[in-house]
Scaffold this motif. Structure first.
Motif, short mmCIF file in Angstrom:
data_model
loop_
_atom_site.label_atom_id
_atom_site.label_comp_id
_atom_site.label_asym_id
_atom_site.label_seq_id
_atom_site.Cartn_x
_atom_site.Cartn_y
_atom_site.Cartn_z
N MET A 1 0.87 -1.17 0.00
CA MET A 1 0.00 0.00 0.00
C MET A 1 0.91 1.23 0.00
N GLU B 1 0.99 5.56 0.05
CA GLU B 1 0.32 6.85 0.18
C GLU B 1 1.19 7.89 -0.53
N ALA C 1 -11.33 3.89 -0.21
CA ALA C 1 -10.05 4.14 0.45
C ALA C 1 -10.07 3.65 1.89
N LEU C 2 -11.17 3.90 2.59
CA LEU C 2 -11.29 3.44 3.97
C LEU C 2 -11.31 1.92 4.02
N HIS D 1 -7.90 0.60 3.51
CA HIS D 1 -7.06 0.86 4.68
C HIS D 1 -7.36 -0.14 5.80
N PRO E 1 -6.49 -4.32 4.13
CA PRO E 1 -5.52 -4.26 3.02
C PRO E 1 -5.44 -5.57 2.22
#
Length: 74
Positions: free
Chosen positions: A33, A35, A56-57, A60, A63
Motif C-alpha cells: 500500500m 500513500e 479508500a477506507l 485501509h 488491506p
C-alpha cells in the motif's frame, strides 16, 4: 538569469517527481500500500475522484480484502 534558475528548478522538480513515481510503481508492483501526496498523484495521473472515500477506507481497514487473503478485493 532568473529564467535560467527557474528552468533548473523546474527540471529538478520534475526529475524528483519521476524518481518518486518510479519508487511508487515498484512498491505497488510488490503489492504494498502506498500513500502519495497530491502533487505526486497529479503527476502520476491519479485523480482523487477515481478513488471514492469509502473504497479508500475499506482498503485501509482491510488491506488484504475482507477474506484475509492477499490480493482479495477490498
Amino acid at each position: 538569469m532568473s529564467d535560467f534558475n527557474n528552468d533548473n528548478d523546474n527540471d529538478k522538480a520534475e526529475q524528483n517527481l519521476r524518481q518518486a513515481a518510479a519508487i511508487v510503481d515498484q512498491q505497488l508492483d510488490a503489492g504494498q500500500m502506498v500513500e502519495v501526496d497530491p502533487e505526486l498523484a497529479e503527476f502520476m495521473g491519479i485523480i482523487a475522484d477515481d478513488f471514492p472515500e469509502e473504497d479508500a477506507l475499506e482498503a485501509h481497514l482491510f488491506p488484504y480484502g475482507r477474506d484475509g487473503e492477499k490480493g482479495g478485493e477490498a
